[in-house]
Each structure stands twice: as C-alpha cells, then as structure tokens.
Design an enzyme around this catalytic site. Structure first.
Site, PDB file in Angstrom:
ATOM      1  N   GLY A  87      -5.092  -5.225   6.567  1.00  0.00           N
ATOM      2  CA  GLY A  87      -6.187  -4.287   6.758  1.00  0.00           C
ATOM      3  C   GLY A  87      -7.214  -4.676   7.794  1.00  0.00           C
ATOM      4  O   GLY A  87      -7.742  -3.816   8.510  1.00  0.00           O
ATOM      5  N   ARG A 101     -14.058  -7.849  -0.839  1.00  0.00           N
ATOM      6  CA  ARG A 101     -13.287  -7.519   0.374  1.00  0.00           C
ATOM      7  C   ARG A 101     -12.695  -6.108   0.283  1.00  0.00           C
ATOM      8  O   ARG A 101     -12.121  -5.713  -0.722  1.00  0.00           O
ATOM      9  CB  ARG A 101     -12.175  -8.552   0.548  1.00  0.00           C
ATOM     10  CG  ARG A 101     -11.284  -8.333   1.775  1.00  0.00           C
ATOM     11  CD  ARG A 101     -10.053  -7.541   1.459  1.00  0.00           C
ATOM     12  NE  ARG A 101      -9.160  -7.420   2.602  1.00  0.00           N
ATOM     13  CZ  ARG A 101      -8.140  -6.568   2.673  1.00  0.00           C
ATOM     14  NH1 ARG A 101      -7.889  -5.762   1.656  1.00  0.00           N
ATOM     15  NH2 ARG A 101      -7.377  -6.497   3.736  1.00  0.00           N
ATOM     16  N   VAL A 102     -12.839  -5.349   1.350  1.00  0.00           N
ATOM     17  CA  VAL A 102     -12.245  -4.016   1.445  1.00  0.00           C
ATOM     18  C   VAL A 102     -11.429  -3.961   2.732  1.00  0.00           C
ATOM     19  O   VAL A 102     -11.900  -4.405   3.789  1.00  0.00           O
ATOM     20  CB  VAL A 102     -13.337  -2.914   1.458  1.00  0.00           C
ATOM     21  CG1 VAL A 102     -12.711  -1.540   1.649  1.00  0.00           C
ATOM     22  CG2 VAL A 102     -14.158  -2.945   0.172  1.00  0.00           C
ATOM     23  N   GLY A 103     -10.207  -3.436   2.649  1.00  0.00           N
ATOM     24  CA  GLY A 103      -9.349  -3.331   3.831  1.00  0.00           C
ATOM     25  C   GLY A 103      -9.464  -1.971   4.494  1.00  0.00           C
ATOM     26  O   GLY A 103     -10.479  -1.279   4.381  1.00  0.00           O
ATOM     27  N   ASP A 104      -8.398  -1.589   5.167  1.00  0.00           N
ATOM     28  CA  ASP A 104      -8.411  -0.343   5.948  1.00  0.00           C
ATOM     29  C   ASP A 104      -8.142   0.906   5.103  1.00  0.00           C
ATOM     30  O   ASP A 104      -8.547   2.011   5.482  1.00  0.00           O
ATOM     31  CB  ASP A 104      -7.349  -0.413   7.052  1.00  0.00           C
ATOM     32  CG  ASP A 104      -5.948  -0.597   6.467  1.00  0.00           C
ATOM     33  OD1 ASP A 104      -5.781  -1.460   5.572  1.00  0.00           O
ATOM     34  OD2 ASP A 104      -5.019   0.120   6.886  1.00  0.00           O
ATOM     35  N   THR A 164      -0.318   1.094   6.566  1.00  0.00           N
ATOM     36  CA  THR A 164      -0.127   0.006   5.609  1.00  0.00           C
ATOM     37  C   THR A 164      -0.017  -1.285   6.382  1.00  0.00           C
ATOM     38  O   THR A 164       0.644  -1.332   7.424  1.00  0.00           O
ATOM     39  CB  THR A 164       1.144   0.210   4.762  1.00  0.00           C
ATOM     40  OG1 THR A 164       1.415  -1.018   4.056  1.00  0.00           O
ATOM     41  CG2 THR A 164       2.371   0.580   5.581  1.00  0.00           C
ATOM     42  N   GLY A 165      -0.658  -2.325   5.895  1.00  0.00           N
ATOM     43  CA  GLY A 165      -0.552  -3.591   6.613  1.00  0.00           C
ATOM     44  C   GLY A 165      -1.777  -4.446   6.389  1.00  0.00           C
ATOM     45  O   GLY A 165      -2.540  -4.237   5.438  1.00  0.00           O
ATOM     46  N   THR A 184       0.851  -1.192   0.000  1.00  0.00           N
ATOM     47  CA  THR A 184       0.000   0.000   0.000  1.00  0.00           C
ATOM     48  C   THR A 184       0.890   1.247   0.000  1.00  0.00           C
ATOM     49  O   THR A 184       1.988   1.213   0.541  1.00  0.00           O
ATOM     50  CB  THR A 184      -0.869  -0.027   1.273  1.00  0.00           C
ATOM     51  OG1 THR A 184      -1.736  -1.144   1.194  1.00  0.00           O
ATOM     52  CG2 THR A 184      -1.669   1.243   1.469  1.00  0.00           C
TER      53      THR A 184
HETATM   54  N1  GLY Z   1      -3.784  -2.324   4.046  1.00  0.00           N
HETATM   55  C1  GLY Z   1      -4.368  -2.593   2.811  1.00  0.00           C
HETATM   56  C2  GLY Z   1      -5.361  -3.669   2.838  1.00  0.00           C
HETATM   57  O1  GLY Z   1      -5.388  -4.472   3.759  1.00  0.00           O
HETATM   58  O2  GLY Z   1      -6.151  -3.752   1.915  1.00  0.00           O
END
Ligand code: GLY
Length: 358
Positions: free
Chosen positions: A247, A221-224, A244-245, A193
C-alpha cells in the site's frame, strides 16, 4: 488541419462502431497479488481459491446480466470475498501487531464520482457496505476507527465480535513474524486484498476495494485500499480501478487515479496515433485495448521502480477488463456479456482476449 479533422471524424466513427460491438457489461475481480509459488499451491488449495473467485464473479455477473447497477455488482462480488476466510478482507483479515483485525475499505461510483471509505474498523462484518453507507448517508468520504464504528451503529450495522474475523492461519503468520523478526512481506507472500470493478449496461462504472492491510501493522497504519485515488477510483469518463499490493507504494503513486487520468487524456484525444509521416490514424479496437493495457502496465512499472509490488484490475467504458501486476500471481477473474468468464491465479493464465468484441 484537414487531416486532423478527418482523422477525428474517423476515430469517432470507429468509436461508434466499436460501441455497438462492445460488451454490454463487464466485470473484473481480484483477491490479492503477491509472490505466489506454483509448487506450494496444492490442487485442493487451488480449487478452493478458484471456487470462491468464481462465486464472487458469478454473483456480480448475474446482477450485470440482469440489467443491474455496476455498484450493486461490485458490492455483491466483494461481500463474497470478504466472507471467505481465504482472502485478507473481512473474515480472514491479517492481524495487527497487537493481535486485532483492523479493516479498511473504499467504494466509488463512476457516475458522479461519489465515494465512501472506512479505515481501521474492527466490528463490521462487511466493511465495503459501511464504506458505501458513508458515501450515501454522510457528508463525508472517509471515516476511521471508533468514529466509523459509531456511525455504523447509528446506521443499523450489527456489531460483529472480533473472533469472527480471526483465522488460525493469519494468527500463525503474526506469531511467526514476531518470533523470527520477519517483515510483513516475509509472512504474507501475497497481499490478499480484494476488489471489484464493473461496467453496467447503462454505461456506468464502479470500483471497490477491501482489506485487512498488512500483517503486524502498527500505530494505526493505513494502506492504499481505503484511499480514493490510490486503491480505488471510478470515473465514467475514463475507467474503474481497484488495486492490491504494498500500500505505501500505491499511495505514493496514486495508482488508481493515475491510471484513470492517463486513460481520460488518451480518450480525449480519441486515442489518435500517428503514422510515420505524422498523419493521424484512427485506431482499431485492438489498438485501444493495447493502449489500455499499456497505461495500466506503465503505472505498475512506476510502482515497481519505487520498489513496490502488486497489481490492478480495471474496466473501461468500452468494456475492456484488464489485469496488470508485477508479482508472480494475482488471484483474479473477469466476465463480460461477450462470453468471457475466467478465473486465474498465476501470470499468463488468461484464455480470453482483452478486446471487447472477441
Ligand atoms: N494494499 C493493502 C494495504 O497495503 O494495506
């Protein structure tokens, strides 16, 4: 009580003195954190990553040094990393299980906490610009999928063909994942990211984050990264953060907002600490820098306790440019008007102090 008033006055004076010394601007960037193996990093690979990180840092720094806005600086830095095939954002984004690239991004202005975000877009070259257009030209904070793309068309964004985003390395990662029944973490190693945070000469903060998510993601799926408060947060009263990581863990901790909330509370108390007799002590600039680092580290520790990993970058109104990560490396860089200018990949490579007047 008298002691407390005196200490608050002292703290305010030390704050004012520090403001004179503090950098006029400050910028930090990241290109992802993760399990990076120094042995697998050839000199050529390292040079390529460092060159793109430096280009992103230079683009943002130039805007800030010329008196431009933090918002413009972070967009300039992020666009360069979205356009680079090395990072998992824009061109070079990871593949979903179905073999597409679905992009997420968010941006926040610390002046008024206006924010914009997009999730799951497939045809927008620079999702960070679409996120900013959601912020400035809609009544909403977050748009997703086909709706976000319809909004992009209406606002004059060109349709970028899906092939633009695809790179052989990311396709190979998906194929390996499917063939060997591996998890996203097995094939990604790093999350990739990208993000930027900035303080400008007017004292305004901004934060932005952009990603392709995780290899093999399914079911929308959606992350942070596109979630305000998890992957991105900016508040002139506290700090600007980009994460970043992994999510899912950053979402559960609400990492970016959590860091800003803790720093806002610390600042509201004028960073007061107490001696061993309980008398308040006005902090030195070094102590404040340490508190900022401790707050970021504590929140990242929380992520690790739950089982997650990754990192954050943040800047403060005083100009601290801080990194915190619980992985072996994080592609990162920082620059300030006090002369700091560095990019780094593995842990402990920083040369500059995080204290603004050093
Ligand atoms: N940090 C980005 C994700 O998990 O999508």
């Amino acid at each position: 009580m008298k002691n407390l008033i005196a200490a608050v006055a002292l703290a305010l004076m030390s704050h004012a003195a520090m403001a004179e010394d503090a950098p006029k601007w400050s910028l930090a960037i990241h290109g992802g954190a993760g399990t990076l193996d120094p042995k697998a990093m050839t000199p050529e690979k390292r040079a390529a990553y460092e060159a793109d990180l430096q280009a992103a840092l230079d683009a943002g720094s130039k805007i800030l040094a010329d008196g431009g806005d933090a918002m413009d600086a972070i967009k300039a830095a992020i666009i360069i990393m979205e356009d680079s095939p090395l990072f998992n954002a824009g061109k070079g984004a990871v593949f979903t299980w179905d073999g597409t690239n679905e992009l997420d991004a968010s941006i926040m202005d610390g002046r008024d906490r206006s924010a914009g975000a997009v999730a799951g877009v497939k045809t927008v070259k620079n999702p960070i610009l679409l996120a900013d257009t959601v912020r400035t030209q809609s009544e909403h904070v977050m748009l997703m999928g086909a709706g976000a793309e319809a909004f992009a068309l209406e606002k004059g964004f060109a349709v970028t063909p899906p092939e633009y985003f695809a790179t052989p390395a990311r396709r190979e990662a998906l194929e390996r994942m499917k063939a060997k029944k591996l998890s996203a973490l097995d094939v990604d190693h790093k999350f990739g990211t990208v993000g930027a945070v900035a303080l400008d000469m007017k004292g305004n903060l901004a934060a932005g984050t952009s990603t392709g998510g995780m290899t093999g993601k399914r079911w929308g799926r959606v992350g942070d990264a596109p979630v305000i408060g998890a992957g991105t947060y900016a508040d002139n009263r506290a700090c600007a953060v980009s994460a970043t990581g992994w999510g899912e863990y950053f979402l559960r901790v609400g990492v970016a907002h959590e860091i800003c909330a803790r720093l806002r509370a610390a600042r509201a108390m004028n960073w007061l600490s107490f001696d061993n007799k309980g008398a308040p002590i006005a902090p030195e600039a070094e102590d404040i820098a340490q508190t900022v680092q401790d707050v970021a580290d504590a929140v990242m520790y929380d992520v690790a306790e739950l089982g997650g990993d990754g990192g954050v970058i943040l800047v403060t109104p005083e100009g601290h440019a801080i990194f915190s990560f619980n992985t072996t490396g994080m592609y990162r860089g920082r620059a300030t008007s006090a002369g700091v200018n560095e990019v780094a990949i593995f842990g402990g490579e920083e040369k500059a102090s995080a204290t603004p007047d050093h």
